[in-house]
Enzyme design. Structure first.
Site, PDB file in Angstrom:
ATOM      1  N   LYS A  13       0.834  -1.210   0.000  1.00  0.00           N
ATOM      2  CA  LYS A  13       0.000   0.000   0.000  1.00  0.00           C
ATOM      3  C   LYS A  13       0.870   1.262   0.000  1.00  0.00           C
ATOM      4  CE  LYS A  13      -2.040  -1.078   3.907  1.00  0.00           C
ATOM      5  NZ  LYS A  13      -1.297  -2.316   4.205  1.00  0.00           N
ATOM      6  N   ARG A  87      -9.582   1.616   8.369  1.00  0.00           N
ATOM      7  CA  ARG A  87      -9.201   0.254   8.720  1.00  0.00           C
ATOM      8  C   ARG A  87     -10.306  -0.474   9.458  1.00  0.00           C
ATOM      9  NH1 ARG A  87      -3.251   0.673   8.653  1.00  0.00           N
ATOM     10  NH2 ARG A  87      -2.379  -1.261   9.384  1.00  0.00           N
ATOM     11  N   ARG A 126      11.742  -5.862   4.868  1.00  0.00           N
ATOM     12  CA  ARG A 126      11.585  -4.400   4.738  1.00  0.00           C
ATOM     13  C   ARG A 126      12.603  -3.652   5.604  1.00  0.00           C
ATOM     14  NH1 ARG A 126       5.875  -1.677   5.495  1.00  0.00           N
ATOM     15  NH2 ARG A 126       5.885  -2.891   7.419  1.00  0.00           N
ATOM     16  N   ARG A 160      11.386  -2.255  11.006  1.00  0.00           N
ATOM     17  CA  ARG A 160      10.338  -1.774  11.905  1.00  0.00           C
ATOM     18  C   ARG A 160      10.095  -2.759  13.050  1.00  0.00           C
ATOM     19  NH1 ARG A 160       5.300   0.293   8.325  1.00  0.00           N
ATOM     20  NH2 ARG A 160       4.138  -0.953   9.827  1.00  0.00           N
ATOM     21  N   ARG A 171      -0.847  -8.803  13.356  1.00  0.00           N
ATOM     22  CA  ARG A 171      -1.338  -7.803  12.393  1.00  0.00           C
ATOM     23  C   ARG A 171      -2.167  -8.475  11.290  1.00  0.00           C
ATOM     24  NH1 ARG A 171       4.080  -5.206  10.691  1.00  0.00           N
ATOM     25  NH2 ARG A 171       2.830  -4.015   9.219  1.00  0.00           N
TER      26      ARG A 171
HETATM   27  P1  AP5 Z   1       4.898  -1.564   1.845  1.00  0.00           P
HETATM   28  O1  AP5 Z   1       4.588  -0.768   0.629  1.00  0.00           O
HETATM   29  O2  AP5 Z   1       5.617  -0.914   2.966  1.00  0.00           O
HETATM   30  O3  AP5 Z   1       3.579  -2.334   2.337  1.00  0.00           O
HETATM   31  P2  AP5 Z   1       2.321  -1.815   3.160  1.00  0.00           P
HETATM   32  O4  AP5 Z   1       1.119  -2.501   2.609  1.00  0.00           O
HETATM   33  O5  AP5 Z   1       2.310  -0.311   3.192  1.00  0.00           O
HETATM   34  O6  AP5 Z   1       2.685  -2.438   4.560  1.00  0.00           O
HETATM   35  P3  AP5 Z   1       2.599  -1.864   6.030  1.00  0.00           P
HETATM   36  O7  AP5 Z   1       3.242  -2.913   6.900  1.00  0.00           O
HETATM   37  O8  AP5 Z   1       3.172  -0.483   6.139  1.00  0.00           O
HETATM   38  O9  AP5 Z   1       1.090  -1.807   6.258  1.00  0.00           O
HETATM   39  P4  AP5 Z   1       0.348  -1.804   7.566  1.00  0.00           P
HETATM   40  O10 AP5 Z   1      -0.986  -1.440   7.075  1.00  0.00           O
HETATM   41  O11 AP5 Z   1       0.424  -3.010   8.399  1.00  0.00           O
HETATM   42  O12 AP5 Z   1       1.167  -0.717   8.448  1.00  0.00           O
HETATM   43  P5  AP5 Z   1       0.869   0.786   8.820  1.00  0.00           P
HETATM   44  O13 AP5 Z   1       2.141   1.504   8.837  1.00  0.00           O
HETATM   45  O14 AP5 Z   1      -0.270   1.338   8.041  1.00  0.00           O
HETATM   46  O15 AP5 Z   1       5.751  -2.846   1.348  1.00  0.00           O
HETATM   47  C1  AP5 Z   1       6.242  -3.789   2.286  1.00  0.00           C
HETATM   48  C2  AP5 Z   1       7.627  -4.282   1.812  1.00  0.00           C
HETATM   49  O16 AP5 Z   1       7.483  -4.979   0.569  1.00  0.00           O
HETATM   50  C3  AP5 Z   1       8.633  -3.136   1.519  1.00  0.00           C
HETATM   51  O17 AP5 Z   1       9.910  -3.583   1.860  1.00  0.00           O
HETATM   52  C4  AP5 Z   1       8.521  -2.920  -0.002  1.00  0.00           C
HETATM   53  O18 AP5 Z   1       9.737  -2.437  -0.541  1.00  0.00           O
HETATM   54  C5  AP5 Z   1       8.181  -4.326  -0.497  1.00  0.00           C
HETATM   55  N1  AP5 Z   1       7.276  -4.344  -1.644  1.00  0.00           N
HETATM   56  C6  AP5 Z   1       6.185  -3.570  -1.850  1.00  0.00           C
HETATM   57  N2  AP5 Z   1       5.565  -3.909  -3.000  1.00  0.00           N
HETATM   58  C7  AP5 Z   1       6.298  -4.937  -3.521  1.00  0.00           C
HETATM   59  C8  AP5 Z   1       6.155  -5.736  -4.707  1.00  0.00           C
HETATM   60  N3  AP5 Z   1       5.124  -5.547  -5.579  1.00  0.00           N
HETATM   61  N4  AP5 Z   1       7.065  -6.719  -4.932  1.00  0.00           N
HETATM   62  C9  AP5 Z   1       8.091  -6.924  -4.038  1.00  0.00           C
HETATM   63  N5  AP5 Z   1       8.283  -6.195  -2.912  1.00  0.00           N
HETATM   64  C10 AP5 Z   1       7.383  -5.219  -2.648  1.00  0.00           C
HETATM   65  O19 AP5 Z   1       0.324   0.624  10.329  1.00  0.00           O
HETATM   66  C11 AP5 Z   1       1.180   0.254  11.395  1.00  0.00           C
HETATM   67  C12 AP5 Z   1       0.383   0.229  12.705  1.00  0.00           C
HETATM   68  O20 AP5 Z   1      -0.143   1.555  12.962  1.00  0.00           O
HETATM   69  C13 AP5 Z   1      -0.850  -0.677  12.713  1.00  0.00           C
HETATM   70  O21 AP5 Z   1      -0.524  -1.998  13.076  1.00  0.00           O
HETATM   71  C14 AP5 Z   1      -1.729   0.012  13.773  1.00  0.00           C
HETATM   72  O22 AP5 Z   1      -1.277  -0.267  15.079  1.00  0.00           O
HETATM   73  C15 AP5 Z   1      -1.466   1.492  13.509  1.00  0.00           C
HETATM   74  N6  AP5 Z   1      -2.411   2.066  12.524  1.00  0.00           N
HETATM   75  C16 AP5 Z   1      -2.095   2.603  11.309  1.00  0.00           C
HETATM   76  N7  AP5 Z   1      -3.193   3.049  10.690  1.00  0.00           N
HETATM   77  C17 AP5 Z   1      -4.238   2.793  11.523  1.00  0.00           C
HETATM   78  C18 AP5 Z   1      -5.634   2.991  11.432  1.00  0.00           C
HETATM   79  N8  AP5 Z   1      -6.194   3.571  10.346  1.00  0.00           N
HETATM   80  N9  AP5 Z   1      -6.406   2.566  12.462  1.00  0.00           N
HETATM   81  C19 AP5 Z   1      -5.877   2.015  13.569  1.00  0.00           C
HETATM   82  N10 AP5 Z   1      -4.555   1.775  13.721  1.00  0.00           N
HETATM   83  C20 AP5 Z   1      -3.736   2.165  12.709  1.00  0.00           C
END
Ligand code: AP5
Length: 222
Positions: A13, A87, A126, A160, A171
């Site tokens: 994402k 979410r 990552r 991370r 997660r």
């Molecule tokens: P990346 O693009 O970083 O993936 P992502 O889907 O953004 O993954 P996240 O882990 O950031 O998502 P998340 O939703 O769990 O975390 P968030 O920070 O929002 O890609 C991942 C890896 O793969 C990278 O190394 C990239 O280079 C690689 N990659 C990407 N695409 C690729 C491809 N096509 N092929 C190969 N490699 C690829 O949330 C973290 C925490 O914050 C949550 O657990 C929660 O506690 C809190 N939080 C955040 N938002 C909310 C909300 N709205 N409500 C409540 N709690 C929240």
């Protein structure tokens, strides 16, 4: 146009949202990045969020909605790409209310999909730059020099804390229980929903995403 990228942790994402927002000159809003910035700055909101994030649980809806409300402004009229928000169904309803107040609405929801095996490998690999936020992957997209950021030259990329295997398991469960039901919510919503295979390489996913956005924009232009 307002685009929502939905999908499990590690599906890409953030990677795709940054790219789409850069290509279109739109705003990228990642609630995960905003929360991490609050934690770095030691704000009260950051302190409230810390324990939830470290356990892989969701931060409460009222905290998230307050943060998003403060973040999005009428200046974002050209476009916003939401990544990691909404979410929960409560957050989606809250977003609809926020947008309604300013005569805007969600234009497109894209669900990125991939198997758990792919997600776990991506999250294990990552690394991100603590200085400029650039994201790498030791398996799929390593920096040119090991442990050094290509973009700003910072030495020492970080894994991370919530990418530890036991937190990743939580997660993924939280995604299934609390976020996947949103796909049904948007099924009954005026915004179109597109599913994209997130296991493809980054360029292929970006091409499909750009095509979906173009389709909606051309439809709106008549
Ligand atoms: P990346 O693009 O970083 O993936 P992502 O889907 O953004 O993954 P996240 O882990 O950031 O998502 P998340 O939703 O769990 O975390 P968030 O920070 O929002 O890609 C991942 C890896 O793969 C990278 O190394 C990239 O280079 C690689 N990659 C990407 N695409 C690729 C491809 N096509 N092929 C190969 N490699 C690829 O949330 C973290 C925490 O914050 C949550 O657990 C929660 O506690 C809190 N939080 C955040 N938002 C909310 C909300 N709205 N409500 C409540 N709690 C929240």
């Amino acid at each position: 146009m307002i685009v929502i990228l939905l999908g499990p942790p590690g599906v890409g994402k953030g990677t795709q949202a940054k790219r789409l927002a850069d290509d279109r000159g739109w705003r990228h809003v990642s609630t995960g990045d905003l929360l991490r910035a609050h934690r770095r700055d030691g704000t009260e909101l950051g302190r409230k969020a810390q324990a939830f994030m470290d356990e892989g649980e969701l931060v409460p809806d009222d905290v998230i909605l307050g943060m998003v409300d403060a973040e999005i402004t009428l200046d974002d009229v050209r476009g916003v790409v939401f990544d990691g928000f909404p979410r929960t169904v409560e957050q989606a309803e809250g977003l609809d209310r926020l947008l309604d107040d300013t005569d805007r609405s969600v234009g497109l929801v894209v669900v990125l999909e991939a198997d758990d095996e792919v997600l776990v490998k991506r999250l294990a690999g990552r690394r991100s730059c603590p200085e400029c936020g650039a994201v790498y992957n030791v398996h799929f997209n390593p920096p040119e020099t090991e442990d050094r950021c290509d973009r700003c030259g910072h030495e020492g990329l970080r894994h991370r804390a919530d990418d530890r295997p036991e937190t990743v398991r939580t997660r993924l469960e939280v995604y299934l229980e609390q976020t996947e039901p949103l796909i049904e919510y948007y099924g009954d919503h005026p915004a179109p929903v597109e599913r994209v295979d997130g296991a493809q390489d980054v360029d292929e996913v970006a091409t499909e995403l750009a095509r979906a956005v173009r389709g909606v924009m051309e439809g709106a232009a008549g």
